[in-house]
Write a protein that holds these residues in place. Structure first.
Motif, PDB file in Angstrom:
ATOM      1  N   SER A  26      -1.913  11.936   1.001  1.00 40.15           N
ATOM      2  CA  SER A  26      -1.386  12.852  -0.006  1.00 40.15           C
ATOM      3  C   SER A  26      -1.821  12.457  -1.420  1.00 40.15           C
ATOM      4  O   SER A  26      -2.192  13.313  -2.229  1.00 40.15           O
ATOM      5  CB  SER A  26       0.148  12.867   0.078  1.00 40.15           C
ATOM      6  N   HIS A  27      -1.811  11.178  -1.723  1.00 44.27           N
ATOM      7  CA  HIS A  27      -2.136  10.708  -3.072  1.00 44.27           C
ATOM      8  C   HIS A  27      -3.634  10.637  -3.337  1.00 44.27           C
ATOM      9  O   HIS A  27      -4.089  10.946  -4.438  1.00 44.27           O
ATOM     10  CB  HIS A  27      -1.530   9.316  -3.301  1.00 44.27           C
ATOM     11  N   TRP A  28      -4.386  10.175  -2.338  1.00 48.75           N
ATOM     12  CA  TRP A  28      -5.805   9.895  -2.560  1.00 48.75           C
ATOM     13  C   TRP A  28      -6.755  10.639  -1.620  1.00 48.75           C
ATOM     14  O   TRP A  28      -7.969  10.457  -1.710  1.00 48.75           O
ATOM     15  CB  TRP A  28      -6.068   8.386  -2.439  1.00 48.75           C
ATOM     16  N   GLN A  29      -6.212  11.445  -0.702  1.00 47.51           N
ATOM     17  CA  GLN A  29      -7.020  12.165   0.277  1.00 47.51           C
ATOM     18  C   GLN A  29      -7.890  11.217   1.111  1.00 47.51           C
ATOM     19  O   GLN A  29      -9.019  11.530   1.490  1.00 47.51           O
ATOM     20  CB  GLN A  29      -7.923  13.228  -0.408  1.00 47.51           C
ATOM     21  N   LYS A  30      -7.341  10.046   1.351  1.00 48.90           N
ATOM     22  CA  LYS A  30      -8.000   9.049   2.187  1.00 48.90           C
ATOM     23  C   LYS A  30      -6.953   8.413   3.094  1.00 48.90           C
ATOM     24  O   LYS A  30      -5.762   8.400   2.766  1.00 48.90           O
ATOM     25  CB  LYS A  30      -8.655   7.947   1.340  1.00 48.90           C
ATOM     26  N   SER A  31      -7.410   7.858   4.216  1.00 51.63           N
ATOM     27  CA  SER A  31      -6.489   7.097   5.055  1.00 51.63           C
ATOM     28  C   SER A  31      -6.168   5.781   4.360  1.00 51.63           C
ATOM     29  O   SER A  31      -6.917   5.332   3.475  1.00 51.63           O
ATOM     30  CB  SER A  31      -7.114   6.830   6.430  1.00 51.63           C
ATOM     31  N   TYR A  32      -5.075   5.153   4.756  1.00 59.11           N
ATOM     32  CA  TYR A  32      -4.677   3.897   4.117  1.00 59.11           C
ATOM     33  C   TYR A  32      -5.769   2.844   4.234  1.00 59.11           C
ATOM     34  O   TYR A  32      -6.015   2.082   3.280  1.00 59.11           O
ATOM     35  CB  TYR A  32      -3.376   3.383   4.739  1.00 59.11           C
ATOM     36  N   VAL A  33      -6.432   2.782   5.363  1.00 60.83           N
ATOM     37  CA  VAL A  33      -7.460   1.753   5.567  1.00 60.83           C
ATOM     38  C   VAL A  33      -8.704   2.011   4.725  1.00 60.83           C
ATOM     39  O   VAL A  33      -9.531   1.110   4.552  1.00 60.83           O
ATOM     40  CB  VAL A  33      -7.832   1.630   7.066  1.00 60.83           C
ATOM     41  N   GLU A  34      -8.848   3.240   4.203  1.00 62.45           N
ATOM     42  CA  GLU A  34      -9.997   3.558   3.353  1.00 62.45           C
ATOM     43  C   GLU A  34      -9.720   3.299   1.877  1.00 62.45           C
ATOM     44  O   GLU A  34     -10.637   3.341   1.056  1.00 62.45           O
ATOM     45  CB  GLU A  34     -10.390   5.029   3.539  1.00 62.45           C
ATOM     46  N   LEU A  35      -8.468   3.029   1.537  1.00 67.03           N
ATOM     47  CA  LEU A  35      -8.121   2.777   0.145  1.00 67.03           C
ATOM     48  C   LEU A  35      -8.643   1.416  -0.318  1.00 67.03           C
ATOM     49  O   LEU A  35      -8.875   0.522   0.492  1.00 67.03           O
ATOM     50  CB  LEU A  35      -6.600   2.815  -0.036  1.00 67.03           C
ATOM     51  N   THR A  36      -8.786   1.277  -1.620  1.00 65.55           N
ATOM     52  CA  THR A  36      -9.105  -0.041  -2.166  1.00 65.55           C
ATOM     53  C   THR A  36      -7.881  -0.936  -2.028  1.00 65.55           C
ATOM     54  O   THR A  36      -6.752  -0.452  -1.838  1.00 65.55           O
ATOM     55  CB  THR A  36      -9.487   0.059  -3.649  1.00 65.55           C
ATOM     56  N   ALA A  37      -8.073  -2.230  -2.146  1.00 67.57           N
ATOM     57  CA  ALA A  37      -6.954  -3.167  -2.057  1.00 67.57           C
ATOM     58  C   ALA A  37      -5.918  -2.862  -3.138  1.00 67.57           C
ATOM     59  O   ALA A  37      -4.708  -2.920  -2.888  1.00 67.57           O
ATOM     60  CB  ALA A  37      -7.457  -4.603  -2.200  1.00 67.57           C
ATOM     61  N   LYS A  38      -6.372  -2.498  -4.332  1.00 66.01           N
ATOM     62  CA  LYS A  38      -5.460  -2.178  -5.437  1.00 66.01           C
ATOM     63  C   LYS A  38      -4.607  -0.967  -5.099  1.00 66.01           C
ATOM     64  O   LYS A  38      -3.400  -0.937  -5.373  1.00 66.01           O
ATOM     65  CB  LYS A  38      -6.264  -1.935  -6.709  1.00 66.01           C
ATOM     66  N   GLN A  39      -5.217   0.052  -4.499  1.00 64.63           N
ATOM     67  CA  GLN A  39      -4.486   1.256  -4.116  1.00 64.63           C
ATOM     68  C   GLN A  39      -3.496   0.966  -2.988  1.00 64.63           C
ATOM     69  O   GLN A  39      -2.370   1.481  -2.990  1.00 64.63           O
ATOM     70  CB  GLN A  39      -5.462   2.355  -3.695  1.00 64.63           C
ATOM     71  N   GLN A  40      -3.909   0.153  -2.044  1.00 61.33           N
ATOM     72  CA  GLN A  40      -3.014  -0.215  -0.953  1.00 61.33           C
ATOM     73  C   GLN A  40      -1.776  -0.938  -1.478  1.00 61.33           C
ATOM     74  O   GLN A  40      -0.646  -0.641  -1.076  1.00 61.33           O
ATOM     75  CB  GLN A  40      -3.747  -1.098   0.062  1.00 61.33           C
ATOM     76  N   ILE A  41      -1.983  -1.878  -2.387  1.00 64.56           N
ATOM     77  CA  ILE A  41      -0.867  -2.626  -2.960  1.00 64.56           C
ATOM     78  C   ILE A  41       0.038  -1.701  -3.761  1.00 64.56           C
ATOM     79  O   ILE A  41       1.275  -1.793  -3.678  1.00 64.56           O
ATOM     80  CB  ILE A  41      -1.392  -3.776  -3.845  1.00 64.56           C
ATOM     81  N   LEU A  42      -0.550  -0.791  -4.531  1.00 62.00           N
ATOM     82  CA  LEU A  42       0.239   0.150  -5.325  1.00 62.00           C
ATOM     83  C   LEU A  42       1.152   0.988  -4.430  1.00 62.00           C
ATOM     84  O   LEU A  42       2.332   1.196  -4.754  1.00 62.00           O
ATOM     85  CB  LEU A  42      -0.681   1.069  -6.127  1.00 62.00           C
ATOM     86  N   LEU A  43       0.635   1.435  -3.310  1.00 65.06           N
ATOM     87  CA  LEU A  43       1.426   2.239  -2.390  1.00 65.06           C
ATOM     88  C   LEU A  43       2.607   1.444  -1.836  1.00 65.06           C
ATOM     89  O   LEU A  43       3.733   1.949  -1.756  1.00 65.06           O
ATOM     90  CB  LEU A  43       0.537   2.747  -1.248  1.00 65.06           C
ATOM     91  N   LEU A  44       2.385   0.198  -1.508  1.00 62.73           N
ATOM     92  CA  LEU A  44       3.464  -0.655  -1.008  1.00 62.73           C
ATOM     93  C   LEU A  44       4.489  -0.935  -2.110  1.00 62.73           C
ATOM     94  O   LEU A  44       5.691  -1.007  -1.840  1.00 62.73           O
ATOM     95  CB  LEU A  44       2.900  -1.963  -0.460  1.00 62.73           C
ATOM     96  N   GLN A  45       4.024  -1.068  -3.330  1.00 64.00           N
ATOM     97  CA  GLN A  45       4.936  -1.277  -4.455  1.00 64.00           C
ATOM     98  C   GLN A  45       5.797  -0.039  -4.690  1.00 64.00           C
ATOM     99  O   GLN A  45       6.970  -0.146  -5.082  1.00 64.00           O
ATOM    100  CB  GLN A  45       4.148  -1.622  -5.720  1.00 64.00           C
ATOM    101  N   GLN A  46       5.241   1.141  -4.454  1.00 59.31           N
ATOM    102  CA  GLN A  46       6.003   2.377  -4.605  1.00 59.31           C
ATOM    103  C   GLN A  46       7.121   2.477  -3.573  1.00 59.31           C
ATOM    104  O   GLN A  46       8.193   3.014  -3.861  1.00 59.31           O
ATOM    105  CB  GLN A  46       5.061   3.578  -4.498  1.00 59.31           C
TER     106      GLN A  46
END
Length: 205
Positions: A119-139
């Motif tokens: 929804s946020h990045w139009q990518k699967s979680y595994v395709e996100l950058t490490a920074k994006q993955q961490i941001l999602l977990l922080q949310q």
């Protein structure tokens, strides 16, 4: 296939003491109650649990869970939780020691993480950058950007299992945990005057 922590009484005792300090007595007591500790210590890590469906999680969910583990406990001078196969451990431990409701909560939060990444990045979680993955977990932690209190509680369970799984590996238990005596060494034959007061029943009055 590698077994978790060594099966000696001393290792088990030191592990339990160290984990209780690390995670808090309440959380560690829940994770190690009943058959949970025996199940954790006897777990045999799969050679590749990332690219296959296991007992509870689908293949895509396992890939997502792998990357979640890698971000919660990343590689430093010791391997990450993902490198030690903790994602496979989580599937095993949930299926053996937790209720259907808790199993569904864990599955649901992994699935929601996948959905919110898309929804946020139009990518699967595994395709996100490490920074994006961490941001999602922080949310999730902050209960923002579409995540609510229920999601936060489910993620807390998942994090507890990640930490528990990591420190029941031989590497986690022997190279990361370090037992520290509490409250410290015994000191005998000290002057009574230095104590101030001996044990009494003041709290009852």
């Amino acid at each position: 296939m590698k077994k978790h922590i060594l099966d000696t009484a001393v290792n088990k005792r030191q592990f339990m003491q160290g984990l209780a300090v690390l995670m808090g007595a309440g959380v560690s007591a829940q994770l190690m109650s009943g058959q949970a500790l025996a199940s954790a210590l006897s777990y045999q890590a799969e050679s590749d649990s990332t690219n296959q469906a296991l007992t509870l999680f689908t293949e895509k969910q396992m890939q997502c869970l792998h990357d979640i583990c890698a971000q919660v406990l990343p590689q430093t001078d010791t391997p990450s939780a993902a490198q030690l196969g903790v994602h496979g451990f989580i599937d095993h431990q949930l299926s053996v020691c937790f209720s259907k409701e808790q199993q569904q909560q864990a599955i649901a939060i992994v699935e929601k993480i996948k959905q919110m990444a898309m929804s946020h990045w139009q990518k699967s979680y595994v395709e996100l950058t490490a920074k994006q993955q961490i941001l999602l977990l922080q949310q999730i932690e902050a209960q923002q950007a579409g995540f609510d209190e229920q999601d936060g509680a489910a993620f807390s369970l998942l994090k507890s299992l990640i930490v528990y799984g990591y420190f029941t590996t031989e590497i986690g238990a022997t190279q990361v945990l370090a037992y520290q005596a509490v409250p410290g060494g015994f000191k005998g034959s000290i002057p009574y005057a230095s104590v101030g007061k001996s044990y009494g029943s003041l709290a009852y009055y």
